[in-house]
Design a protein around this motif. Sequence first.
Motif, PDB file in Angstrom:
ATOM      1  N   GLY A   1      -3.192  -0.098 -13.682  1.00 40.14           N
ATOM      2  CA  GLY A   1      -2.379  -0.247 -12.478  1.00 40.14           C
ATOM      3  C   GLY A   1      -1.487  -1.471 -12.485  1.00 40.14           C
ATOM      4  O   GLY A   1      -0.876  -1.792 -11.460  1.00 40.14           O
TER       5      GLY A   1
ATOM      6  N   LEU B   1       0.815  -1.212   0.000  1.00 41.84           N
ATOM      7  CA  LEU B   1       0.000   0.000   0.000  1.00 41.84           C
ATOM      8  C   LEU B   1       0.848   1.261   0.000  1.00 41.84           C
ATOM      9  O   LEU B   1       0.477   2.269  -0.601  1.00 41.84           O
ATOM     10  CB  LEU B   1      -0.927   0.017   1.224  1.00 41.84           C
TER      11      LEU B   1
ATOM     12  N   LYS C   1      -9.630   0.891  -6.030  1.00 43.06           N
ATOM     13  CA  LYS C   1      -9.672  -0.564  -5.915  1.00 43.06           C
ATOM     14  C   LYS C   1     -10.003  -1.010  -4.490  1.00 43.06           C
ATOM     15  O   LYS C   1     -10.761  -1.966  -4.289  1.00 43.06           O
ATOM     16  CB  LYS C   1      -8.333  -1.156  -6.356  1.00 43.06           C
TER      17      LYS C   1
ATOM     18  N   THR D   1       0.441   1.211 -10.322  1.00 47.00           N
ATOM     19  CA  THR D   1      -0.699   1.627  -9.509  1.00 47.00           C
ATOM     20  C   THR D   1      -0.409   2.953  -8.831  1.00 47.00           C
ATOM     21  O   THR D   1       0.575   3.077  -8.101  1.00 47.00           O
ATOM     22  CB  THR D   1      -1.029   0.564  -8.450  1.00 47.00           C
TER      23      THR D   1
ATOM     24  N   GLN E   1      -5.245   2.902  -6.437  1.00 45.89           N
ATOM     25  CA  GLN E   1      -5.288   2.032  -5.270  1.00 45.89           C
ATOM     26  C   GLN E   1      -6.497   2.341  -4.393  1.00 45.89           C
ATOM     27  O   GLN E   1      -7.164   1.427  -3.893  1.00 45.89           O
ATOM     28  CB  GLN E   1      -4.010   2.204  -4.455  1.00 45.89           C
TER      29      GLN E   1
ATOM     30  N   VAL F   1       2.844   3.054  -3.446  1.00 44.64           N
ATOM     31  CA  VAL F   1       2.248   3.957  -4.430  1.00 44.64           C
ATOM     32  C   VAL F   1       2.794   5.371  -4.274  1.00 44.64           C
ATOM     33  O   VAL F   1       2.753   6.164  -5.228  1.00 44.64           O
ATOM     34  CB  VAL F   1       0.711   3.962  -4.303  1.00 44.64           C
TER      35      VAL F   1
END
Length: 313
Positions: free
Chosen positions: A259, A88, A272, A264, A269, A91
Amino acid sequence: MPAPAPATPTTTTAPATAPAAAPLRTRLLARATPWLFLAVPLAFLVTFTYTPVFNMLYYSLTSWDGFGPDQEFVGGANYTELFTRPDLFQVFFVSLFYLASGAVQMVLALYFATVLSFNVRFRNFFKGVLFFPYLVNGVAIGFVFLYFFQPGGTLDSVLGLFGARGDHLWLGDPELVNWSLASVSLWRYLGLNFVLFLGAIQSIPGEVYEAADLDGARRWHQVRYIVLPGIRPVVSLSAILVVSGSLSAFEIPYVMTGGANGSTTFVIQTVKLAFQFNKVGLASAAAVVLLAVVLLTTWVQRLLVPDEGVDLV
């Protein structure tokens, strides 16, 4: 029998407070009139801006999936997960490609705006050429550059003319994909910064340039001592747009790669997480972080470069 005395006409006197009441109503109406005009815009602002922001702040503290009525309060767990999970947090590094692209974009836009602000042949034609990509729909641009970057496509054919043979995975190689997408973003948004800089340069009084010519100043000196100080507020605004745009890149990478291959972005993100994995709480936390970064960047920019008037005379 004596005649009755003539009746004296009776005059009705207004209350003593009446003359003061009318001006009071006038003053109250004058004070309320601006708020009456602002009522509808303020209602829309509160309904569609501030209310969603407060809801987003609340959702970021829950583990809500976006559908069920249960909204378990988890406190700062979503923010902890956002900054501790490598998949996470990475990005943020993808945004650096777009930030570098935005820096190059500002330099090119300032160069073209400066050159085309002087008497150059076909300058109106070049203005249209530079601004045209910004008018094109981002989805259409994404599909056009899909063919441009495909193996054996337009870019490989052009490079082949210069001896660089072979089919390159411009969108399939994790080491090339973000550079390719960032270059598309540079091409599209160059026109916006160009127009901002050009308008700022043309707003400088012509008498300043005439005085500089009389003093024997060359073009470089005019750019350094007249153009750059005169457009400083616009440069600051463009810097804010570049930073916020690098963090909120979505349209072009989503259309071209979705992505994949390490492309991405922060917004992809977030989308999604919310709509594919049903983690609205975590997605809301990501949106809050994005908002905080943009506000922090704006505050730092205002602190370092105050918005002051520039006196060129």
